[in-house]
Design a protein around this motif. Sequence first.
Motif, PDB file in Angstrom:
ATOM      1  N   SER A 250       0.833  -1.209   0.000  1.00 12.45           N
ATOM      2  CA  SER A 250       0.000   0.000   0.000  1.00 12.45           C
ATOM      3  C   SER A 250       0.870   1.262   0.000  1.00 12.45           C
ATOM      4  O   SER A 250       0.411   2.330  -0.362  1.00 12.45           O
ATOM      5  CB  SER A 250      -0.957  -0.005   1.189  1.00 12.45           C
ATOM      6  OG  SER A 250      -0.211   0.134   2.373  1.00 12.45           O
ATOM      7  N   GLU A 368      -1.751  -9.317  -6.447  1.00 14.24           N
ATOM      8  CA  GLU A 368      -1.601  -8.058  -5.677  1.00 14.24           C
ATOM      9  C   GLU A 368      -0.240  -7.431  -5.958  1.00 14.24           C
ATOM     10  O   GLU A 368      -0.125  -6.217  -6.109  1.00 14.24           O
ATOM     11  CB  GLU A 368      -1.665  -8.350  -4.167  1.00 14.24           C
ATOM     12  CG  GLU A 368      -3.053  -8.551  -3.600  1.00 14.24           C
ATOM     13  CD  GLU A 368      -2.975  -8.942  -2.130  1.00 14.24           C
ATOM     14  OE1 GLU A 368      -3.180 -10.131  -1.848  1.00 14.24           O
ATOM     15  OE2 GLU A 368      -2.701  -8.073  -1.276  1.00 14.24           O
ATOM     16  N   GLU A 383      -5.024  -2.120  -4.000  1.00 15.07           N
ATOM     17  CA  GLU A 383      -6.319  -2.727  -3.651  1.00 15.07           C
ATOM     18  C   GLU A 383      -6.130  -4.208  -3.365  1.00 15.07           C
ATOM     19  O   GLU A 383      -5.357  -4.878  -4.075  1.00 15.07           O
ATOM     20  CB  GLU A 383      -7.279  -2.615  -4.843  1.00 15.07           C
ATOM     21  CG  GLU A 383      -8.291  -1.515  -4.673  1.00 15.07           C
ATOM     22  CD  GLU A 383      -9.341  -1.520  -5.787  1.00 15.07           C
ATOM     23  OE1 GLU A 383      -9.387  -2.491  -6.576  1.00 15.07           O
ATOM     24  OE2 GLU A 383     -10.104  -0.558  -5.848  1.00 15.07           O
ATOM     25  N   GLY A 387     -11.093  -6.221  -4.454  1.00 13.98           N
ATOM     26  CA  GLY A 387     -11.318  -4.985  -3.689  1.00 13.98           C
ATOM     27  C   GLY A 387     -12.438  -4.144  -4.240  1.00 13.98           C
ATOM     28  O   GLY A 387     -13.175  -3.503  -3.469  1.00 13.98           O
ATOM     29  N   SER A 388     -12.604  -4.155  -5.579  1.00 16.59           N
ATOM     30  CA  SER A 388     -13.644  -3.312  -6.166  1.00 16.59           C
ATOM     31  C   SER A 388     -14.995  -4.031  -6.189  1.00 16.59           C
ATOM     32  O   SER A 388     -16.018  -3.423  -6.476  1.00 16.59           O
ATOM     33  CB  SER A 388     -13.237  -2.923  -7.583  1.00 16.59           C
ATOM     34  OG  SER A 388     -13.007  -4.109  -8.320  1.00 16.59           O
TER      35      SER A 388
END
Length: 474
Positions: A250, A368, A383, A387-388
Motif C-alpha cells: 500500500s 496483488e 487494492e 477490492g472493487s
Amino acid sequence: MSLCHHPHLPLENILLPSYNTARCVMQAMSADSGLLYICGCVEEQECNDKLIFYNQSNGYSLLHSREAVPVAAISLLPPLLLALTVTGLFYLYRTHRLRKRPESWLERAAHNVPLQSRRPGHDFCRLSSSLMSASQCNISTARANSINHNTELLPIELDHRVGKGRFAEVWRAKLKHTESGHYEMVAVKIFPAQEYSSWKNESGVFTDANLKHDNVLQFITMEERGSCLHKEYWIITAYHARGNLKDYLSRHLLSWTSLLDMAGSIVSGVAHLHSDYTPCGAPKVAIAHRDIKSSNILVKSDSECALCDFGIALRLDPALTADDFANSGQVGTARYMAPEVLESRVNLEDMESFKQMDVYSLALVLWEMVSRCEAIGEVRNYELPFGSMVRERPCVETMRDVVLHGRGRPDIPDSWRRHPGLDILCDTIIECWDHDPEARLTAHCVAERFIIMRQTDCEDGSRNTNSLFNSGQY
Ligand code: ADE
C-alpha cells in the motif's frame, strides 16, 4: 616388610609350605576364605621386599608395588600431559570465539542450537539443490527449529504492539543478551489462555523437524507465561521492521526485479512448506498453510519475504486419514478462499487438496504484487484482490457469489502483458487460480516458472523460455 609369625604354626589355617629360602615366592593355597597367596623367607631381614609371582601359564612375574608405582607414573605422564595441552588449547579457542562474535539468540535459533545451552559452533549439513539457494540448505542434522527445552523464560522486554490477528497479538520486543547487556529486536506473538490450541498448533508447526527456511519466519522459542489466574502463551520469532506485505504494497511500488525476487521468495517458501523434503533432501512432513494472504507475509528486505502465521496450518502427515481431516473444511480468510473451500467440497481423501487451496490463495497474492509493479505501466492505488467487487471484510456467502457462482477473478489487463516476464507471470497466476483444483500448478512448478522468468530478463533467456513452452515441458 616383615610379618612376625612362627612358621610352624598355621596362618589362616594354612601351614607355610616352604620358608627356608632367601626369596619370597608366592604360592596359591586354599584357605577358609578362598584362594590365598602366601610366602615365607628367612635369609635377610626384608627378604619379602620383593614378592615373586610365578604365573603358571606363561611364567611372567609381577614386581612388588613399590617398583610398580614409578613405572606406572612414568608411562602415564605423556598421555596426561597431552590431554592437559589439548584441553587448554580447546579452552583458549572457545573463549576467543566467544569474545569475537557476540552470541545472538536469532543466530542460535537459526543454527539450531538449543537455547539453554550457550555453546557456539555446531555442525551443519550444507548441500545444494536446484531450486533452493545453498543457504537454505543450512540445516542441522538434528532439528530445524529450536525449542527452549529450559523452563527458564527468555529475558524479554515488550516494546509496542505491531499487529493483532484473530487469535493473538504481535509485539515488537527486546531480547537481552545476558552477558553483554546488548539486545536484539524480536517479535512476540501473545495468545490469551483461550487460544491455547492455536498456540499449540502454531508451535507444533514451527518446532517440526526441518521447517526452517529463509522464506519461513524464523522461530526462536515458545513459552508459557503468567500465573494460573492469567496465563499467556508466547511464540518468539525474528522481527521484520518492514512489516507485512499488505501494508508494504500500500506504500511502495515494486520494480520488476523486486517483484521477481520478492514473489519468487514467497513461492519458494510455499514450495518448501508443501514439500516432503528439505533442500538437503532429508524427509519432512508437508504442511498446508491454509491462510495465505498478503497480511500473513512479512517483508524481510526489498528482495525477500517470509511466510508467517501458522495458527491454522495443517501437518499433512501421511499416517493421517480423511477422518482426521474431517473438521478441516472451511478455514482461512473468505477473500482468499478457493472455490472448492467456499463450496465445502474439498476432497479430504487427497492431501494434495490442501496444497491446491494454498496455490489458489498464492495466485491472489501474486496478483496483488503485480498490480503494484512499475512494469505494468500505469499503477493504480493498492487494492486487495476483489477490492472493487466486495466490501472490506467479505463473508463466505459474498465470496461464494463472486468466485464460485460468478467465476470471478481479479482483472488482468492486456497492458500488463507487454512485458515478456510479466506475460509469463500472468499466465502462471491464471493457472494457479483455476476453478479446478487439480488443474492448478503446484508451488514447486511455480518456483520453476520464476527461474524461467529470470531468464527472460536477457534476450537469450527469452528464446529459451519460448522453446521450453513450445516443447510442452511446462
Ligand atoms: N507482524 C507479525 N509478525 C511480525 C514479525 N515477526 N515482525 C514484524 N512484524 C510482524
